[in-house]
Design an enzyme around this catalytic site. Structure first.
Site, PDB file in Angstrom:
ATOM      1  N   CYS A  62      -3.251  11.259   1.318  1.00 15.23           N
ATOM      2  CA  CYS A  62      -2.307  10.128   1.198  1.00 15.23           C
ATOM      3  C   CYS A  62      -1.004  10.451   0.692  1.00 15.23           C
ATOM      4  O   CYS A  62       0.049   9.979   1.350  1.00 15.23           O
ATOM      5  CB  CYS A  62      -3.087   9.163   0.154  1.00 15.23           C
ATOM      6  SG  CYS A  62      -4.905   8.816   0.844  1.00 15.23           S
ATOM      7  N   LYS A  99       0.965  -1.329   0.016  1.00 13.07           N
ATOM      8  CA  LYS A  99      -0.001  -0.154  -0.157  1.00 13.07           C
ATOM      9  C   LYS A  99       0.783   1.316   0.025  1.00 13.07           C
ATOM     10  O   LYS A  99       0.674   2.183  -0.793  1.00 13.07           O
ATOM     11  CB  LYS A  99      -0.844  -0.088   1.351  1.00 13.07           C
ATOM     12  CG  LYS A  99      -1.604   1.254   1.491  1.00 13.07           C
ATOM     13  CD  LYS A  99      -2.414   1.725   0.374  1.00 13.07           C
ATOM     14  CE  LYS A  99      -3.044   3.238   0.633  1.00 13.07           C
ATOM     15  NZ  LYS A  99      -4.353   3.444  -0.543  1.00 13.07           N
TER      16      LYS A  99
HETATM   17  N1  SAJ Z   1      -0.808  15.081  -8.745  1.00 15.53           N
HETATM   18  C1  SAJ Z   1       0.267  15.665  -9.525  1.00 15.53           C
HETATM   19  N2  SAJ Z   1       0.697  15.143 -10.584  1.00 15.53           N
HETATM   20  C2  SAJ Z   1       0.206  14.145 -11.112  1.00 15.53           C
HETATM   21  C3  SAJ Z   1      -0.702  13.452 -10.608  1.00 15.53           C
HETATM   22  C4  SAJ Z   1      -1.096  14.025  -9.305  1.00 15.53           C
HETATM   23  O1  SAJ Z   1       0.765  16.993  -8.983  1.00 15.53           O
HETATM   24  O2  SAJ Z   1       0.676  13.650 -12.228  1.00 15.53           O
HETATM   25  C5  SAJ Z   1      -1.117  16.030  -7.495  1.00 15.53           C
HETATM   26  C6  SAJ Z   1      -2.654  16.185  -7.316  1.00 15.53           C
HETATM   27  O3  SAJ Z   1      -3.203  17.443  -8.022  1.00 15.53           O
HETATM   28  C7  SAJ Z   1      -2.915  15.887  -6.095  1.00 15.53           C
HETATM   29  C8  SAJ Z   1      -1.907  15.120  -5.361  1.00 15.53           C
HETATM   30  O4  SAJ Z   1      -0.868  14.843  -6.513  1.00 15.53           O
HETATM   31  O5  SAJ Z   1      -2.550  17.514  -5.257  1.00 15.53           O
HETATM   32  C9  SAJ Z   1      -2.429  13.633  -5.163  1.00 15.53           C
HETATM   33  O6  SAJ Z   1      -3.630  13.205  -6.007  1.00 15.53           O
HETATM   34  P1  SAJ Z   1      -3.883  11.647  -6.644  1.00 15.53           P
HETATM   35  O7  SAJ Z   1      -4.843  11.631  -7.497  1.00 15.53           O
HETATM   36  O8  SAJ Z   1      -2.460  11.114  -7.217  1.00 15.53           O
HETATM   37  O9  SAJ Z   1      -4.260  10.971  -5.373  1.00 15.53           O
HETATM   38  P2  SAJ Z   1      -5.362  10.913  -4.112  1.00 15.53           P
HETATM   39  O10 SAJ Z   1      -4.266  11.175  -3.027  1.00 15.53           O
HETATM   40  O11 SAJ Z   1      -6.641  11.497  -4.425  1.00 15.53           O
HETATM   41  O12 SAJ Z   1      -5.477   9.119  -4.189  1.00 15.53           O
HETATM   42  C10 SAJ Z   1      -4.247   8.349  -4.132  1.00 15.53           C
HETATM   43  C11 SAJ Z   1      -4.664   7.203  -5.141  1.00 15.53           C
HETATM   44  N3  SAJ Z   1      -3.415   6.425  -5.128  1.00 15.53           N
HETATM   45  C12 SAJ Z   1      -2.703   6.160  -6.320  1.00 15.53           C
HETATM   46  O13 SAJ Z   1      -3.197   6.390  -7.417  1.00 15.53           O
HETATM   47  C13 SAJ Z   1      -1.575   5.054  -6.284  1.00 15.53           C
HETATM   48  C14 SAJ Z   1      -5.931   6.512  -4.594  1.00 15.53           C
HETATM   49  O14 SAJ Z   1      -5.972   5.426  -5.493  1.00 15.53           O
HETATM   50  C15 SAJ Z   1      -5.690   5.943  -3.106  1.00 15.53           C
HETATM   51  O15 SAJ Z   1      -6.779   5.320  -2.792  1.00 15.53           O
HETATM   52  C16 SAJ Z   1      -5.353   7.208  -2.135  1.00 15.53           C
HETATM   53  O16 SAJ Z   1      -4.397   7.722  -2.944  1.00 15.53           O
HETATM   54  C17 SAJ Z   1      -5.424   6.650  -0.885  1.00 15.53           C
HETATM   55  O17 SAJ Z   1      -5.947   6.611  -0.162  1.00 15.53           O
HETATM   56  O18 SAJ Z   1      -4.221   6.001  -0.400  1.00 15.53           O
END
Ligand code: SAJ
Length: 419
Positions: free
Chosen positions: A259, A205
């Protein structure tokens, strides 16, 4: 079979609903009494597609009931713990919610109960929690009770689909524990299921979110380099990603949410040694609001706007697009980074609110607009019209949602090189 779900938040409530609608009798334990009342009246306290219909069905069938009385979770066949595991001020994990949930369960479970931890936890935590139950009850782990780590993997906005179709990991403290948990979750999970040990599962995880965090940090470093070379990093990333084995993420104003900014710290915490990469990636991502500030202040300099007189409109407060969640939002870190150096900071977010009621109100008389969240509502705006409201036309894109810099603006975007 009777199930108790401990903690009815973003993960616990949807999980309780799924089990109830699969035919189990589910008691949801939650300390917030207003949340308990709302759930029992069939109204969810979180926003999520389909949740209202599914909750009504679960409550009206009599299969789901919420309570804040711990006595109502005595002698259940299974306990599913979905509480938060945040970081403390000093970036070490705060496991107090988890520990108190485990104690509540330990005092009320019976011989043969299954205890599932869905919360994201530092490696080795499940084994420690099993020991805690042994101490409290004198039960033997793996014989008198079963225990697994079964991490949630859902994305808000798609929870009820992903709960069913995502693959799941069941990390037991014994193989039998994994098997019992897998069988239970198979009542609604249609994705693949895998069995392993609890410590592997915890690491899996944390690796998933750390992978994403480190990959984004790499993209952010590519963005820094792109500015040095006058290259548009998004064009470069798109082309690099045409390689079948390359998948570079997107640079931006920062990494927020509950996360990604936390999980790399949980992964490192119990380790005896730190190898550098993961921590550096965290630092890079945490520095992005400051990089955005540099872009803004270089624009002020170019146009001779004294920063102490500048009015800045920040568009977006949520940590990611089309969400109302501001936890660890880089938009807020950005506001904190500039607020003492400029005359006024205004914010507008269609989901969260903000200091301004409308986009127009935020922009009127402003010297700069900074896009901090990739809400769909911020795409395809008519900047040439909006610019007429502004005192100085500076536009900073922290989320790469402006395709072509609007005419008449000094435009800067993270990773866009110089124009
Ligand atoms: N972000 C970037 N660049 C990217 C992708 C995201 O700057 O290319 C930023 C987003 O704007 C945001 C942050 O990263 O601020 C996180 O966004 P996210 O969409 O990557 O993640 P979360 O926190 O909404 O959800 C994640 C997910 N994990 C993965 O995709 C590996 C989700 O599946 C998990 O369930 C969740 O964390 C969790 O609960 O762990």
């Amino acid at each position: 079979k009777e199930i108790a779900v401990i903690g009815l938040g973003y993960i616990g409530l949807p999980t309780a609903i799924m089990f109830a609608n699969a035919g189990f009798r589910v008691t949801g334990y939650e300390i917030r009494e207003d949340v308990v009342r709302s759930i029992n009246s069939g109204k969810a306290h979180i926003i999520e597609p389909e949740i209202d219909e599914l909750l009504k069905k679960a409550v009206s069938s009599g299969n789901l009931r919420a309570t804040s009385d711990p006595e109502e979770i005595r002698n259940k066949d299974a306990y599913i713990i979905c509480v938060q595991t945040p970081l403390k001020e000093d970036k070490t994990p705060d496991l107090s919610y988890l520990e108190s949930a485990v104690r509540t369960v330990a005092e009320r479970m019976k011989k043969g109960s299954l205890v599932v931890i869905e919360s994201t936890v530092p490696p080795l935590t499940t084994v420690k929690m099993a020991k805690l139950i042994e101490e409290i009850r004198g039960f033997k782990a793996g014989e008198d009770f079963y225990m697994v780590h079964a991490p949630e993997r859902v994305m808000p906005g798609r929870i009820f689909k992903e709960l069913v179709y995502n693959s799941r990991i069941f990390g037991g403290i014994t193989p039998e524990s994994s098997e019992i948990a897998e069988k239970l979750y198979r009542s609604f999970v249609k994705g693949q299921t895998f069995k392993t040990s609890s410590t592997v599962s915890e690491v899996v995880k944390l690796m998933e979110n750390t992978f994403r965090d480190v990959n984004i940090a790499l993209a952010n470093e590519f963005a820094f380099l792109a500015h040095q070379y006058g290259v548009n990093v998004f064009e470069a990333i798109e082309l690099a990603n045409t390689h079948p084995r390359v998948n570079i993420h997107l640079p931006g104003i920062g990494v927020g949410g509950h996360c990604l900014p936390k999980d790399p710290h949980l992964l490192l915490w119990p380790a005896k040694e730190d190898f550098g990469l993961i921590r550096t990636a965290r630092e890079i991502n945490d520095s992005m609001p400051l990089f955005t500030k540099d872009l803004l202040f270089s624009a002020f300099k170019q146009l001779n706007v004294p920063p102490e007189e500048a009015v800045v409109a920040v568009l977006g407060l949520a940590y990611k697009g089309n969400s109302d969640d501001t936890r660890n939002s880089p938009a807020i870190a950005f506001i904190d980074a500039i607020k003492d150096d400029v005359r006024e900071v205004r914010s507008y977010d269609p989901f969260v609110g903000g200091s301004a009621e409308s986009l127009e109100e935020a922009l009127r008389g402003a010297d700069a607009a900074v896009i901090a969240t990739d809400h769909t509502a911020f795409k395809n705006l008519n900047w040439e019209e909006l610019g007429k409201l502004m005192r100085t036309k500076i536009l900073i894109d922290g989320r790469h949602i402006i395709d072509k810099p609007p005419r008449g603006f000094l435009f800067k975007g993270i990773g866009r090189g110089e124009y």
